[in-house]
Design an enzyme around this catalytic site. Structure first.
Site, PDB file in Angstrom:
ATOM      1  N   PRO A   1      34.720 -54.162 103.329  1.00 27.21           N
ATOM      2  CA  PRO A   1      35.731 -54.970 104.022  1.00 27.21           C
ATOM      3  C   PRO A   1      37.127 -54.350 104.042  1.00 27.21           C
ATOM      4  CG  PRO A   1      34.310 -56.379 102.729  1.00 27.21           C
ATOM      5  CD  PRO A   1      33.915 -54.972 102.393  1.00 27.21           C
ATOM      6  N   CYS A   2      37.768 -54.471 105.214  1.00 30.63           N
ATOM      7  CA  CYS A   2      39.083 -53.855 105.445  1.00 30.63           C
ATOM      8  C   CYS A   2      40.285 -54.736 105.097  1.00 30.63           C
ATOM      9  CB  CYS A   2      39.202 -53.440 106.908  1.00 30.63           C
ATOM     10  SG  CYS A   2      37.943 -52.263 107.432  1.00 30.63           S
ATOM     11  N   PRO A   3      40.195 -56.093 105.201  1.00 28.69           N
ATOM     12  CA  PRO A   3      41.390 -56.911 105.008  1.00 28.69           C
ATOM     13  C   PRO A   3      42.172 -56.638 103.716  1.00 28.69           C
ATOM     14  CG  PRO A   3      39.665 -58.252 105.954  1.00 28.69           C
ATOM     15  CD  PRO A   3      39.037 -56.916 105.637  1.00 28.69           C
TER      16      PRO A   3
END
Length: 419
Positions: free
Chosen positions: A82-84
């Site tokens: 995940p990037c967030p």
């Protein structure tokens, strides 16, 4: 070859690229049910874990894919975690974000013992805010007996008509890593948005398609898939919308169909999901793919994906190194990660601010050191004590989730009945 295990596989952008590079999927894990269904629709012969959190032992057990159990060694452990937690557009909570799986993924390396590891994320992870985090990751791979290296990759260098920078980590056992060469950018310019989308934009007979394509004469800004925490499908924040408007695209949403023959637009037409997929690297020749889900879900699957052509280029470079098809590479040690972290890591005891200034050796002022410490405190426990000579600091535990049973992450990802 023994194949690849891929976590956070999404809708299959990285998976498709790796397949074209010669890897076979032993297992793919994805949380989102629609993305999982997309993988199943396109590759029914792949083994897929049931939809769920990759760090949940009920979904899969990494130890079951060790050489001792399989009788062979997995070639590649990969994932677009995940990037967030690292996104410049977000709060950049890093290890404090419940979605952060990067550190956990790194810790699976000595469990699975793959020949190589490929993890990719957003450009935000390459910024000074996460210098200590990056160095910690390199340190862990060294402890595991692997060589590792970070590199910022631009999708446009590999024929994708989009800016899309991605921060990539490659780790390998030393006897393979010495043969690893980062893929070389394409010698030709990437196609323009107009060239890629001209046929699709005129698919319903729109009379303005040719003129539109001629004016859409550069590559696109980064496609933003967004988060399920926020709104519907659009093509990004305000700056991105302005860039899209210069290309003649209304970025405030996604269309259900291409423009009709006599349609008129103030800014330009909106893109369909099929068009967005083309800009992300899927096509009807080399990268055919079908998506499952409603419009917003499909857009997010496409927008959050790793462009297949980039994944293929990296996959081919990794495969060549594993097969030792290339000559050993000449590379310099990695630099640019947090010097204050390295001093605290190596000292293990309390270090005065004045000592940190002196030992950093980079003309850092005391104020600079405090800035570094402030960044580190977001991802590490930093102890401090008052001494006769001033405040001294000691590096404590890494805050990120690496599998701890009591970590706050479990409250977010456990089913309601288990909370």
């Amino acid at each position: 070859m023994a194949g690849v295990i891929e976590i956070c596989a999404g809708a299959g952008g990285q998976a498709l690229g790796l397949e074209r590079a010669g890897f076979e999927h032993e297992l793919a894990i994805e949380l989102n049910p629609d993305a999982h269904a997309t993988l199943q629709k396109n590759r029914p012969h792949w083994k897929l874990a049931k939809p769920g959190d990759a760090a949940n032992p009920a979904i899969w057990k990494p130890a079951e894919y060790s050489p001792d159990v399989l009788g062979d060694q997995i070639d590649l452990f990969a994932g677009g975690v995940p990037c967030p937690p690292f996104s410049i557009a977000g709060k950049r909570l890093g290890s404090a974000d419940e979605r952060d799986l990067f550190a956990w993924a790194v810790e699976q390396t000595p469990v699975i013992v793959p020949r190589a590891v490929l993890l990719e994320n957003v450009r935000g992870l390459s910024t000074p805010r996460f210098a200590g985090y990056r160095q910690f990751v390199l340190d862990r791979f060294q402890e595991f007996g692997y060589c590792a290296e970070w590199r910022l990759i631009h999708a446009s260098d590999f024929g994708v008509p989009q800016v899309r920078p991605r921060f990539v980590l490659i780790a390998m056992l030393p006897n393979y890593f010495q043969h690893f060469h980062w893929p070389e950018p394409s010698p030709t310019e990437p196609p323009t948005v107009g060239k890629v989308l001209r046929k699709l934009m005129g698919g319903e007979g729109w009379k303005g398609a040719e003129e539109w394509a001629a004016n859409a004469n550069s590559i696109a800004p980064t496609i933003v898939g967004g988060s399920t925490k926020h709104g519907g499908a659009d093509l990004g924040p305000t700056g991105a919308k302005r860039a899209w408007a210069k290309l003649g695209v209304d970025a405030h949403g996604v269309a259900d169909r291409a423009p009709l023959p006599d349609d008129k637009f103030e800014v330009g037409p909106r893109l369909t999901n099929e068009m967005v997929a083309r800009i992300q690297g899927w096509d009807d020749e080399n990268y055919q793919w079908k998506f499952v889900g409603k419009k917003t879900s499909t857009y997010r699957q496409i927008g959050n994906a790793f462009p297949p052509p980039v994944a293929e280029a990296l996959g081919r470079a990794i495969r060549s190194a594993i097969l030792r098809e290339t000559l050993p590479a000449v590379r310099s040690p990695e630099t640019g990660h947090d010097p204050i972290y390295r001093i605290l890591r190596d000292r293990r005891d309390f270090v005065l601010t004045s000592e940190l200034v002196e030992q950093a050796g980079l003309e850092l002022s005391q104020a600079d050191v405090l800035v570094h410490l402030g960044r580190l405190q977001k991802d590490f426990e930093i102890e401090e004590i008052e001494t006769a000579h001033g405040i001294a600091y000691r590096l404590g535990a890494f805050r990120a989730f690496v599998g701890q049973g009591e970590h706050p992450r479990h409250a977010h990802f456990s089913p309601p009945s288990a909370r």
